[in-house]
Design a protein around this motif. Sequence first.
Motif, mmCIF file in Angstrom:
data_model
loop_
_atom_site.group_PDB
_atom_site.id
_atom_site.type_symbol
_atom_site.label_atom_id
_atom_site.label_comp_id
_atom_site.label_asym_id
_atom_site.label_seq_id
_atom_site.Cartn_x
_atom_site.Cartn_y
_atom_site.Cartn_z
ATOM 1 N N VAL A 132 0.796 -1.220 0.085
ATOM 2 C CA VAL A 132 -0.037 0.073 -0.015
ATOM 3 C C VAL A 132 1.064 1.051 0.019
ATOM 4 N N ARG A 133 2.119 1.219 -0.243
ATOM 5 C CA ARG A 133 3.143 2.168 -0.160
ATOM 6 C C ARG A 133 3.482 2.478 -1.729
ATOM 7 N N PRO A 134 3.184 3.707 -2.247
ATOM 8 C CA PRO A 134 2.400 5.006 -1.559
ATOM 9 C C PRO A 134 0.908 4.566 -1.571
ATOM 10 N N GLU A 135 0.418 3.669 -2.692
ATOM 11 C CA GLU A 135 -0.986 3.503 -2.602
ATOM 12 C C GLU A 135 -1.112 2.262 -3.774
ATOM 13 N N ILE A 136 -2.255 1.666 -3.665
ATOM 14 C CA ILE A 136 -2.645 0.625 -4.523
ATOM 15 C C ILE A 136 -2.985 1.178 -6.155
ATOM 16 N N VAL A 137 -2.509 0.815 -7.180
ATOM 17 C CA VAL A 137 -2.955 1.221 -8.386
ATOM 18 C C VAL A 137 -3.586 0.082 -9.224
ATOM 19 N N SER A 138 -4.513 0.241 -9.933
ATOM 20 C CA SER A 138 -5.202 -0.817 -10.897
ATOM 21 C C SER A 138 -4.523 -0.439 -12.388
ATOM 22 N N VAL A 139 -4.179 -1.408 -12.913
ATOM 23 C CA VAL A 139 -3.533 -1.341 -14.009
ATOM 24 C C VAL A 139 -4.186 -2.560 -15.060
ATOM 25 N N LYS A 140 -3.977 -2.290 -16.197
ATOM 26 C CA LYS A 140 -4.551 -3.152 -17.411
ATOM 27 C C LYS A 140 -4.269 -4.611 -17.286
ATOM 28 N N LYS A 141 -4.901 -5.439 -17.553
ATOM 29 C CA LYS A 141 -4.683 -6.724 -17.193
ATOM 30 C C LYS A 141 -3.396 -7.361 -17.878
ATOM 31 N N GLY A 142 -2.367 -7.898 -17.164
ATOM 32 C CA GLY A 142 -1.290 -8.428 -17.576
ATOM 33 C C GLY A 142 -0.254 -7.366 -17.248
ATOM 34 N N ALA A 143 -0.654 -6.099 -17.072
ATOM 35 C CA ALA A 143 0.666 -5.225 -17.078
ATOM 36 C C ALA A 143 1.042 -4.924 -15.607
ATOM 37 N N GLY A 144 0.484 -5.518 -14.619
ATOM 38 C CA GLY A 144 1.069 -5.308 -13.089
ATOM 39 C C GLY A 144 2.320 -6.118 -12.759
ATOM 40 N N THR A 145 3.136 -5.182 -12.674
ATOM 41 C CA THR A 145 4.612 -5.682 -12.034
ATOM 42 C C THR A 145 5.158 -5.361 -11.035
ATOM 43 N N ALA A 146 4.614 -4.137 -10.552
ATOM 44 C CA ALA A 146 5.228 -3.393 -9.362
ATOM 45 C C ALA A 146 4.383 -4.114 -8.314
ATOM 46 N N PRO A 147 4.599 -4.065 -6.899
ATOM 47 C CA PRO A 147 4.010 -4.727 -5.661
ATOM 48 C C PRO A 147 2.922 -4.021 -5.317
ATOM 49 N N ASN A 148 2.648 -2.969 -5.819
ATOM 50 C CA ASN A 148 1.406 -2.144 -5.589
ATOM 51 C C ASN A 148 0.511 -2.002 -6.440
ATOM 52 N N GLU A 149 0.870 -2.827 -7.594
ATOM 53 C CA GLU A 149 -0.274 -2.791 -8.889
ATOM 54 C C GLU A 149 -1.077 -4.057 -8.899
ATOM 55 N N VAL A 150 -2.613 -3.569 -9.292
ATOM 56 C CA VAL A 150 -3.430 -4.737 -9.262
ATOM 57 C C VAL A 150 -3.788 -4.692 -10.838
ATOM 58 N N ASP A 151 -3.810 -6.109 -11.072
ATOM 59 C CA ASP A 151 -4.435 -6.374 -12.578
ATOM 60 C C ASP A 151 -5.823 -6.005 -12.492
ATOM 61 N N SER A 152 -6.456 -5.215 -13.453
ATOM 62 C CA SER A 152 -7.902 -5.047 -13.428
ATOM 63 C C SER A 152 -8.532 -6.249 -14.281
#
Lengths: 337, 216, 227
Positions: free
Chosen positions: C160-180
């Motif tokens: 959650v640092r700095p905050e969670i971000v949602s990204v396009k499916k398959g694009a999430g690489t960083a520990p704070n990214e969620v695949d939509s």
Amino acid sequence: MTDKEPRLLLFHAPLLRQDMTTPRTMRDVIVALLPATAAAVWYFGLGAVLVLAASILGAAVAEWLFAPRASRGASLRDGSGLLTGLLLGLTLPPGLPMWMAFLGGFVSICLGKVIWGGLGHNLFNPALLGRAFLLATFPIAMTTWPVITPGEFGVQAGNLALPFMQAGADGVSGATPLGLFKFEQQVTPLAELAFGKIGGSIGETSGALLLLGGVYLWIRRDLDWRIPVSILATVALFSLVLVLFDAERFPAPLFSIFSGGLLLGAIYMATDPVTSPVTPKGAWIFGIGVGVLVMLIRVFGGLPEGVMYAILLMNAATPLIDRYTQPRVFGHEAESS
Amino acid sequence: MKKNESYEEFLKGIWRDNPVFAQVLGMCPMLAVTNSAVNAIAMGMATMFVLVGSSFLVSTFRNVIPKQVRISCFIIIIATFVTIADYTLLALVPGVHKELGAFIPLIVANCLILGRQEAFASRYPTKLAVMDALGMACGFLVALFSLGAVREILGDGALFGVKLFGDSFEPWVIMILPPGGFLTLGVILLFFNWFKYKKDEFLDDVARAERSGADG
Amino acid sequence: MSPDTSKLNAQPSALRLVLTLAVAGLISGVAIIGIYESTLPTITANKARELREAVFKVLPGVTRMQALVSRDGDLVVVSEPDKDEPVVYGGYDDTGDFVGYAMPGAGPGFQDTIALLYGYKPEEGLVVGMEILESRETPGLGDKIFKDEEFVAEFDALSVRPEIVSVKKGAGTAPNEVDSITGATISSKAVVRIINETHAAWAERLPPAGKEPAIVEPETGGTGAGP
């Protein structure tokens, strides 16, 4: 009653007749749609043909099944059912399973026409009603756009899914220009928008060919030019105002006009004489309403495209518009209230 | 004779005077909670409990309740049974209760129930009233179930949560959403009316044939 | 059997009307109190069990829990939180060591309010689990926020640092990214937004890592949380 040699012929007005009949109008619209359909087949391959055929067949089956036994052939021969099937097919994604397209055509006629009392009595455009049903029923299949392959006349994998079964694991899925703009802020070049080569429904690839068909219909006096003109002008104006505020965030006028199903909807669906106002003033109101709703849904709503809902909503308002735009009968006083 | 009469009262609610298909009553729960067979049956059972219970009480006390306050009394009786059903469901099957949500308390407002009290239970002896209530409730249950089953089969490819067509079935999402309720109900009513129309036509034909036979 | 109408036409006194209604109301009231009292224990137990199961699910390794509320800048243990008071649940393992918080959050989804519970380990700044408690998202699309196991698994170790971000499916690489979820972008984003908002709301009120309130409930417990 049916005397073979009447001695006196009795007529009532109109005494002047035109060859403007329902079958002729329907045939004209089908002809006008042919270039755009051909372009779609070029871009999407045989899959598009299969989807179109299934949706037309669905419409024809429903038309035949629910017609009174005596007039079964007649209801098919006027071509309105086939046109509904064709228009519905053009709004579907090319990779849609055939059984869904068939179901859509069937539902279009049942819910869009038959239960209202047949041609001329329906409140909503049957093809769009069928599309709304399909979109609500199979939201994933209806928003899966295959990647375009110009000149390769292949069949999409999804087309051949067994009835009631899923389209199967999809390969690569493309995106529509509107989807790209809304969710990824990508602008598609105008040339591609105008001549095709964009992902989307079967009929919305080639804006230029749709316009060509519209001009043909206008020459043949088959459509009320006020409706498409007012829709497109409203969308362009709305777009222009938004762009003046923030050119980065909002779509440019030409992009708005050529992307999505706007041209298909504005020229071929909003102009359906049954579900649009009959008075000239009403036609303007109707067109402006559709244009504003399209932009509101596209720009501020949750969906990337809103032509279908915009037209259906204005269809619902049509009786009211007609009622309040009745021209004054010559010689009568304007109503004081 | 007596037995036949109460039997008759029971049967009429299931088919001829079916509260949904013939009287078009109780549409709110009918459309709202029939997105699965289990929900439909739970709703039907709760309605049956309330309807039979209140019909029994209303009919038993029909000579005690003054007509000026009868509606208030009916509502008090119905509301009590509804509250009992609400808490019982909440305690025993919290999952189903969550799905049915506000529609359990709304049974109070189901015009089917108040209608039966006013039209039948308050005028007839207890035994007939209970049979009538049972019949109407069964008719309602059958209607709820047929709607719920169609919607679950098409919308989920399952019945009572058991998958019927395997994993690759494409669910008709609209059937689980509110429009699916309207569509399914419309189609079922269509068939019910079509059947009645055909039956009347047939009876007319028979009557005409008999008449012409008698004339000749 | 003809309808019995003779009684309906009689004109009873006002007293009788009042009396009838009073008696009916009285009996009804007694019946309702009776059913309420007899079902209340089961209902409360059901709710507590449901909550405990959800907390244990979002905080792996937790076997005991207690409700915590923020009062005067301190996190205090309560057995029965006041209505409408924001509450988090502290999760503890067998030995009574603090594991993490289970934080309830709610916010608008595509259709209606989504209510969820997520497990948060303050030391690592990680979300370690998420469970949707209530949602009316579109069946087949939006309901994937709890039916799609891949999406739910995205929240098993999420920074959650700095905050969670949602990204396009398959694009999430960083520990704070969620695949939509494809086709349910709005619902996926709503889940992420609810967690971010809840986290921001509690960030100030949670004590520094390692200073969490100790467990106060009895060893055998597990009943510390109210409904």
